[in-house]
Enzyme design. Sequence first.
Site, short mmCIF file in Angstrom:
data_model
loop_
_atom_site.label_atom_id
_atom_site.label_comp_id
_atom_site.label_asym_id
_atom_site.label_seq_id
_atom_site.Cartn_x
_atom_site.Cartn_y
_atom_site.Cartn_z
N HIS A 122 -2.61 -6.34 -1.48
CA HIS A 122 -2.53 -7.95 -1.39
C HIS A 122 -0.90 -8.00 -1.14
O HIS A 122 0.21 -9.01 -1.73
CB HIS A 122 -2.47 -7.93 -3.57
CG HIS A 122 -3.26 -7.20 -4.02
ND1 HIS A 122 -4.65 -8.37 -4.24
CD2 HIS A 122 -4.04 -7.04 -4.58
CE1 HIS A 122 -5.74 -8.11 -4.81
NE2 HIS A 122 -5.70 -7.13 -4.63
N GLU B 236 0.00 -11.24 -0.96
CA GLU B 236 -0.64 -12.93 -0.91
C GLU B 236 0.16 -12.79 -2.36
O GLU B 236 1.14 -13.57 -2.65
CB GLU B 236 -2.02 -13.55 -1.33
CG GLU B 236 -2.52 -12.81 -2.26
CD GLU B 236 -3.52 -11.39 -1.82
OE1 GLU B 236 -2.65 -10.82 -0.67
OE2 GLU B 236 -4.42 -11.19 -2.53
N CYS C 186 -7.57 -6.75 0.02
CA CYS C 186 -8.54 -6.02 -1.16
C CYS C 186 -9.96 -5.92 -0.91
O CYS C 186 -10.71 -5.99 0.17
CB CYS C 186 -7.79 -6.29 -1.94
SG CYS C 186 -7.69 -4.92 -3.75
N GLY D 292 -9.71 -10.26 -5.20
CA GLY D 292 -10.25 -10.81 -6.74
C GLY D 292 -11.54 -9.57 -6.70
O GLY D 292 -10.86 -8.35 -6.88
N GLU D 293 -12.54 -10.23 -6.45
CA GLU D 293 -13.73 -8.90 -7.10
C GLU D 293 -14.92 -9.37 -6.16
O GLU D 293 -15.54 -11.01 -5.71
CB GLU D 293 -14.25 -9.22 -8.28
CG GLU D 293 -15.45 -9.03 -8.62
CD GLU D 293 -14.94 -6.93 -8.56
OE1 GLU D 293 -14.13 -6.15 -8.94
OE2 GLU D 293 -16.30 -7.05 -7.56
N1 GLN Z 1 -12.39 -3.80 -6.45
C1 GLN Z 1 -12.03 -5.12 -6.20
C2 GLN Z 1 -13.81 -5.10 -5.74
O1 GLN Z 1 -14.41 -4.33 -5.05
C3 GLN Z 1 -11.55 -5.41 -5.06
C4 GLN Z 1 -9.68 -5.49 -6.47
C5 GLN Z 1 -9.00 -6.43 -6.08
O2 GLN Z 1 -8.90 -7.30 -5.09
N2 GLN Z 1 -8.18 -6.70 -6.20
O3 GLN Z 1 -14.38 -6.35 -4.71
#
Ligand code: GLN
Length: 192
Positions: free
Chosen positions: A174, A176, A81, A49-50
């Site tokens: 990912h 998932e 990620c 995610g982020e």
């Molecule tokens: N760039 C994102 C971050 O720093 C990670 C991206 C992702 O999970 N697809 O959280």
Amino acid sequence: MTAPTIGVLALQGDVREHLAALTRLGVPTHPVRRPAELDDCDGIVLPGGESTTMWRLARTFELLDPLRDRVRAGMPAFGTCAGMVLLADRLLDAAQGQETIGGLDITVRRNAFGRQTESFETDLDLLGLEDDVHAVFIRAPWVEEIGSGVEVLASVDGHPVGVRQNQLMATSFHPEVNADDRLHRLFLETCC
Ligand code: GLN
């Protein structure tokens, strides 16, 4: 022996996909948004995610310190990620003030493979799995440095994108998103 309960950090990101993967493997699982929801977890998945959003929300929901305490106390964790970013002890290209849960003795560079437009997919040879993994990278981090106790599971162009250290495991990609449950199974078998 009863199967361990594996929570999925549910502040943002690929929560549903991880819950589905664990459920397909017959593992009791539930979303974790509040500290009390961590109590019955024997392990946790930190989704893609982020990471900056998850970090801010984890602070707001008062989850950051409980997560740190549990991971430090030995709770198995699997980060994908953004989840890899959260498990890193050290970050490069972090947002201002960005904190992590930590635990993995690695330095992670955020967005190392480029922005959203540079997202890509590739087949990866991964230590511990017989056949290649189809790996999806989205604004993905890579591991820039590893401590001596860290095992590299897979690399892209010389950059580690899958690592394991005792009960902690993380991937830049990912697993998932394409319903390939072998990485979750590897986590369960080797970390939990
Ligand atoms: N760039 C994102 C971050 O720093 C990670 C991206 C992702 O999970 N697809 O959280």
